[in-house]
Design a protein around this motif. Structure first.
Motif, PDB file in Angstrom:
ATOM      1  N   VAL A  24      68.356 -17.220  34.510  1.00  0.00           N
ATOM      2  CA  VAL A  24      69.202 -16.374  33.642  1.00  0.00           C
ATOM      3  C   VAL A  24      69.677 -17.190  32.437  1.00  0.00           C
ATOM      4  O   VAL A  24      70.280 -18.261  32.602  1.00  0.00           O
ATOM      5  CB  VAL A  24      70.421 -15.828  34.437  1.00  0.00           C
ATOM      6  N   ALA A  47      72.706  -9.080  25.617  1.00  0.00           N
ATOM      7  CA  ALA A  47      73.933  -9.748  26.086  1.00  0.00           C
ATOM      8  C   ALA A  47      73.554 -10.695  27.221  1.00  0.00           C
ATOM      9  O   ALA A  47      72.556 -10.461  27.923  1.00  0.00           O
ATOM     10  CB  ALA A  47      74.922  -8.704  26.598  1.00  0.00           C
ATOM     11  N   ILE A  48      74.328 -11.757  27.377  1.00  0.00           N
ATOM     12  CA  ILE A  48      74.058 -12.718  28.458  1.00  0.00           C
ATOM     13  C   ILE A  48      75.386 -13.161  29.092  1.00  0.00           C
ATOM     14  O   ILE A  48      76.447 -13.065  28.463  1.00  0.00           O
ATOM     15  CB  ILE A  48      73.277 -13.970  27.950  1.00  0.00           C
ATOM     16  N   PRO A  49      75.324 -13.671  30.322  1.00  0.00           N
ATOM     17  CA  PRO A  49      76.550 -14.142  30.981  1.00  0.00           C
ATOM     18  C   PRO A  49      77.100 -15.428  30.343  1.00  0.00           C
ATOM     19  O   PRO A  49      76.353 -16.227  29.776  1.00  0.00           O
ATOM     20  CB  PRO A  49      76.091 -14.418  32.420  1.00  0.00           C
ATOM     21  N   PRO A 114      73.538  -2.253  31.500  1.00  0.00           N
ATOM     22  CA  PRO A 114      72.116  -2.591  31.572  1.00  0.00           C
ATOM     23  C   PRO A 114      71.812  -3.674  32.599  1.00  0.00           C
ATOM     24  O   PRO A 114      70.698  -3.782  33.083  1.00  0.00           O
ATOM     25  CB  PRO A 114      71.768  -3.064  30.161  1.00  0.00           C
ATOM     26  N   THR A 130      68.970  -6.203  36.937  1.00  0.00           N
ATOM     27  CA  THR A 130      68.861  -5.313  35.772  1.00  0.00           C
ATOM     28  C   THR A 130      68.692  -3.857  36.219  1.00  0.00           C
ATOM     29  O   THR A 130      68.098  -3.571  37.263  1.00  0.00           O
ATOM     30  CB  THR A 130      67.664  -5.701  34.873  1.00  0.00           C
ATOM     31  N   SER A 132      66.808  -1.786  34.797  1.00  0.00           N
ATOM     32  CA  SER A 132      65.391  -1.404  34.735  1.00  0.00           C
ATOM     33  C   SER A 132      64.678  -1.701  36.057  1.00  0.00           C
ATOM     34  O   SER A 132      63.829  -0.939  36.504  1.00  0.00           O
ATOM     35  CB  SER A 132      64.691  -2.088  33.556  1.00  0.00           C
TER      36      SER A 132
HETATM   37  P1  AMP Z   1      65.741  -5.589  30.880  1.00  0.00           P
HETATM   38  O1  AMP Z   1      66.012  -4.461  31.800  1.00  0.00           O
HETATM   39  O2  AMP Z   1      64.796  -6.620  31.436  1.00  0.00           O
HETATM   40  O3  AMP Z   1      65.418  -5.116  29.491  1.00  0.00           O
HETATM   41  O4  AMP Z   1      67.143  -6.373  30.741  1.00  0.00           O
HETATM   42  C1  AMP Z   1      68.313  -5.690  30.360  1.00  0.00           C
HETATM   43  C2  AMP Z   1      69.351  -6.693  29.927  1.00  0.00           C
HETATM   44  O5  AMP Z   1      69.657  -7.586  31.023  1.00  0.00           O
HETATM   45  C3  AMP Z   1      68.913  -7.643  28.792  1.00  0.00           C
HETATM   46  O6  AMP Z   1      69.090  -7.111  27.498  1.00  0.00           O
HETATM   47  C4  AMP Z   1      69.862  -8.794  29.002  1.00  0.00           C
HETATM   48  O7  AMP Z   1      71.146  -8.451  28.513  1.00  0.00           O
HETATM   49  C5  AMP Z   1      69.934  -8.893  30.523  1.00  0.00           C
HETATM   50  N1  AMP Z   1      68.911  -9.826  31.043  1.00  0.00           N
HETATM   51  C6  AMP Z   1      67.719  -9.511  31.630  1.00  0.00           C
HETATM   52  N2  AMP Z   1      67.057 -10.624  32.027  1.00  0.00           N
HETATM   53  C7  AMP Z   1      67.850 -11.678  31.675  1.00  0.00           C
HETATM   54  C8  AMP Z   1      67.740 -13.109  31.814  1.00  0.00           C
HETATM   55  N3  AMP Z   1      66.681 -13.691  32.391  1.00  0.00           N
HETATM   56  N4  AMP Z   1      68.737 -13.876  31.317  1.00  0.00           N
HETATM   57  C9  AMP Z   1      69.830 -13.314  30.751  1.00  0.00           C
HETATM   58  N5  AMP Z   1      70.010 -11.974  30.602  1.00  0.00           N
HETATM   59  C10 AMP Z   1      69.040 -11.161  31.047  1.00  0.00           C
END
Ligand code: AMP
Length: 149
Positions: A24, A47-49, A114, A130, A132
């Motif tokens: 992450v 966004a990120i942690p 998300p 996530t 998704s």
């Molecule tokens: P996704 O569904 O893969 O498009 O991810 C949705 C959201 O989750 C992204 O826009 C990021 O905010 C967060 N995210 C997904 N994968 C990561 C990762 N490996 N590191 C940090 N944030 C992530």
């Protein structure tokens, strides 16, 4: 198709959906906004942690929050990126589950988020889930059930 009450998928623990902490992208509260923006743009994430040095979750930082923080009265002030710390701008309210939480709980929390952060019993950051991934799995499961019925 099965009655929803009998759907074991809803009670299934979510640990198999967790993207582990080491995969992450994250920043720390003392990092500059410039550093955070570079990480966000290069990773392509919205966004990120934000984690402290002991891997405890402190907040989330997004591109939108960073851009908002450099908008002055009449112009964009990018010089603020170097002087402002992530901790001053991040949001401290975020969706969190623990890895034993059932699928049902993660799915309902993900309606407005998300991604969800995952912590262990001691509050240490384990990773994220996530929306998704949850939806892709649910979609596959429902198609499978339809074929069987
Ligand atoms: P996704 O569904 O893969 O498009 O991810 C949705 C959201 O989750 C992204 O826009 C990021 O905010 C967060 N995210 C997904 N994968 C990561 C990762 N490996 N590191 C940090 N944030 C992530």
């Amino acid at each position: 198709m099965q009655n929803l009450q009998e759907c074991h998928i809803l009670q299934q623990p979510i640990h198999s959906f967790v993207i582990p902490a080491e995969e992450v992208a994250h920043v720390q509260p003392d990092n500059s906004l410039e550093h955070a923006l570079l990480v966000l743009v290069k990773s392509g994430y919205t966004a990120i942690p934000v984690l402290d040095t002991s891997y405890k979750l402190r907040g989330l930082i997004s591109k939108a929050q960073i851009l908002d923080s450099i908008i002055g009265l009449e112009q964009i002030e990018p010089e603020r990126l170097k002087d402002t710390r992530v901790g001053e701008v991040m949001s401290t309210s975020f969706a969190c589950v623990n890895e034993e939480s059932p699928f049902e709980k993660a799915l309902s929390q993900s309606i407005n988020n998300p991604f969800l952060c995952v912590e262990d019993q001691t509050g240490s950051f384990l990773g994220i889930i996530t929306r998704s991934k949850l939806l892709a799995y649910l979609n596959g499961y429902l198609h499978d059930q339809k074929k069987r019925s």
